[in-house]
Design an enzyme around this catalytic site. Structure first.
Site, PDB file in Angstrom:
ATOM      1  CG  ASN A 190      -4.777 -55.342 -19.785  1.00 52.46           C
ATOM      2  OD1 ASN A 190      -4.916 -55.126 -18.590  1.00 52.46           O
ATOM      3  ND2 ASN A 190      -5.450 -54.673 -20.698  1.00 52.46           N
ATOM      4  CB  THR A 213       0.324 -55.199 -21.460  1.00 51.47           C
ATOM      5  OG1 THR A 213      -0.589 -56.248 -21.100  1.00 51.47           O
ATOM      6  CG2 THR A 213      -0.394 -53.864 -21.326  1.00 51.47           C
ATOM      7  CB  CYS A 214      -2.869 -57.569 -25.192  1.00 49.63           C
ATOM      8  SG  CYS A 214      -1.728 -58.620 -26.082  1.00 49.63           S
ATOM      9  CG  PHE A 215      -6.325 -51.387 -24.676  1.00 46.84           C
ATOM     10  CD1 PHE A 215      -6.572 -51.006 -23.374  1.00 46.84           C
ATOM     11  CD2 PHE A 215      -7.253 -51.045 -25.651  1.00 46.84           C
ATOM     12  CE1 PHE A 215      -7.714 -50.285 -23.034  1.00 46.84           C
ATOM     13  CE2 PHE A 215      -8.400 -50.327 -25.333  1.00 46.84           C
ATOM     14  CZ  PHE A 215      -8.621 -49.950 -24.016  1.00 46.84           C
TER      15      PHE A 215
END
Length: 553
Positions: A437, A530-532
């Protein structure tokens, strides 16, 4: 009354005096008789031949490098200053008589363009201030006032000029009534004060000093308090209180407090001071290292992103080159019939359409080019109204492409990659695709826009393109959510239909929106993850709704 004026030279000074003796006019222009070091002119002659006399004397002044004029009689100050104002080399005027310089003389001095300093017996304070402010002329006075105050004696304040120009004063003991009054007079007259040193501290003394500073709006003053023989705790407390009480005034006038420690105090606190300085130095060093590291990382990320953007541009060119015009058989206006009616056996000709879409990109041709660049290429992923348009790669581990670009070069941006457990040809029931991200929007940086209501409620945005070298496919979103870091949605293989249905029910329940899309136990899905943040993830699930073999015509 007619009188004569004598001009004499002494080193770098020209002295001007008034005398009664008559001048021999016949010998004035006789260069064999004139003594340039002792010249005499009548007052009337100078007035009548002012330009001639002025220029003549100016030549002598320049030749002998004269900078100072000494006026020995105030009665001739008027004509003397008229001459002085014409002499560009004169910088200083010395008034020898022990008399007060009046306003008329000051007005003449204000006409000068070159005078920088005046020595005189005495001058009223407001005239000194006027010369200083209007012409930046410094005035030195010789008259000494008969002050008995210790404050005046210790600071050598004996004249108006001392009062006005004094930059630093010392207060050795607490003021008595007389000294308070003298200090107030000094503060009223002074215009240069920048430093007050206090040797014997008291709260009352500091209060008096602050009152006078604020009363006359003195600026840029440092109040230095000496620690020796004073109570440090009382100083700390009093100064803290006064600074808090007058915070706005001190900020406006830039009033600063300084504490001067004695040698004995420094010796007693040497180790503490060393330790403190070492700690401060270490802290500064750590901060500098941190800033250097952050700066380097920002620069590295900037360069890495430039490389990624160049690769993205290259992929766009590959896709663009693989787009083909196609013939579409429909009833649109771009179909042209030639000959008899449609129900006859005559031949009809169809006009090619100018319509292009993802379905009509020759992905087989695109994959050929992509595979030559990276043999790990397994697919092409595209999401409407985002920046997600990338080839997808797959390695032997999920960590490989976390910090490598499409060309397998080290890059902090990473790349879009398929879970190493997935079958890239036949595809598993759940094909998982990862990406970083990135704040600037590359990789999966625009997945966050998919969580906007205006995005996910739009039907065209709900269709995701994910193609492989052997299949062109459309996937429809049925679940979208944010969740704390977990691996329960990253399952790719299921032992039974029941287990798969249970999995679908779980991820549907998490969705922030009901897409009303059925998922059967025979279906296949893809997952975008995905990583927030460090502890949360953004997750998208879509089910396969269309597929075709691009090699089958």
């Amino acid at each position: 009354m007619s009188y004569n004026i004598v001009f004499k030279l002494f080193k770098d000074t020209i002295s001007i005096s008034k005398i009664k003796k008559e001048v021999d006019y016949e010998s004035l222009n006789n260069t064999n008789i004139i003594d340039v070091k002792d010249l005499k002119f009548s007052n009337d002659y100078i007035r009548e031949n002012f330009e001639l006399v002025s220029n003549f004397l100016n030549v002598i002044i320049i030749k002998h490098n004269i900078k100072t004029v000494q006026i020995n009689n105030l009665e001739i100050a008027d004509i003397c200053l008229d001459l002085v104002n014409e002499w560009e080399h004169i910088e200083k005027v010395y008034f020898k008589p022990d008399k007060v310089i009046n306003l008329d003389i000051v007005l003449k001095l204000l006409e000068s363009k070159n005078i920088r300093e005046i020595d005189c017996y005495n001058m009223n304070h407001y005239l000194i201030e006027r010369l200083d402010l209007n012409k930046a002329i410094k005035v030195n006075t010789r008259y000494n006032y008969d002050f008995v105050s210790n404050f005046m004696l210790e600071n050598k304040l004996a004249s108006y000029s001392d009062f006005y120009y004094k930059k630093s004063i010392t207060i050795k003991k607490e003021f008595d009534e007389e000294e308070i009054e003298d200090f107030r007079i000094f503060m009223a007259l002074n215009d240069r004060l920048r430093h007050i040193k206090v040797l014997a501290y008291s709260n009352e003394l500091l209060t008096t000093i602050i009152e006078e500073i604020l009363k006359y709006k003195k600026e840029n003053i440092v109040i230095e308090i000496v620690e020796e023989n004073n109570d440090l705790n009382m100083i700390y407390n009093s100064v803290a209180y006064i600074k808090k009480q007058h915070k706005k005034d001190f900020e406006e006038y830039n009033i600063i407090f300084k504490l001067a420690y004695s040698k004995e105090y420094k010796k007693r606190n040497f180790l503490k001071e060393i330790n403190f300085k070492l700690c401060m130095a270490l802290l500064v060093f750590i901060i500098l290292i941190g800033l250097a590291t952050v700066s380097f990382n920002y620069y590295k990320q900037y360069k890495d992103e430039q490389i990624i953007n160049e690769q993205i541009e290259e992929f766009e060119n590959i896709i663009s080159e693989s787009e083909e015009f196609v013939t579409i058989d429909n009833n649109e206006t771009d179909i042209e019939y030639i000959g008899p009616e449609k129900n006859t056996t005559s031949t009809t000709t169809k006009k090619k359409s100018n319509y292009k879409s993802a379905y009509y990109v020759n992905y087989s041709q695109a994959f050929q080019k992509l595979l030559k660049k990276n043999d790990d290429t397994v697919g092409w992923l595209e999401v409407n109204n985002t920046r997600i348009k990338y080839p997808v790669v797959q390695a032997d581990t999920n960590s490989y492409y976390l910090n490598r670009d499409f060309n397998k070069k080290k890059n902090s941006m990473g790349w879009i990659f398929m879970d190493y457990r997935n079958d890239p040809v036949d595809l598993d029931r759940n094909t998982i695709i990862y990406g970083h991200n990135i704040k600037t929007g590359i990789m999966f940086g625009t997945i966050k826009t998919m969580f906007n209501t205006s995005w996910y409620k739009k039907a065209t945005n709900q269709i995701i393109t994910f193609n492989t070298p052997t299949k062109n496919m459309k996937w429809k979103i049925f679940s979208i959510y944010q969740i704390k870091a977990t691996e329960d949605y990253l399952k790719n293989d299921f032992e039974s239909n029941e287990e798969f249905n249970k999995f679908i029910k779980m991820i549907k329940k998490r969705s922030i929106y009901n897409f009303k899309v059925d998922v059967k136990d025979s279906d296949k899905i893809i997952t975008l993850s995905t990583c927030f943040s460090h502890t949360t993830r953004h997750v998208i699930h879509a089910v396969l709704v269309e597929e075709e073999d691009p090699n089958v015509k």
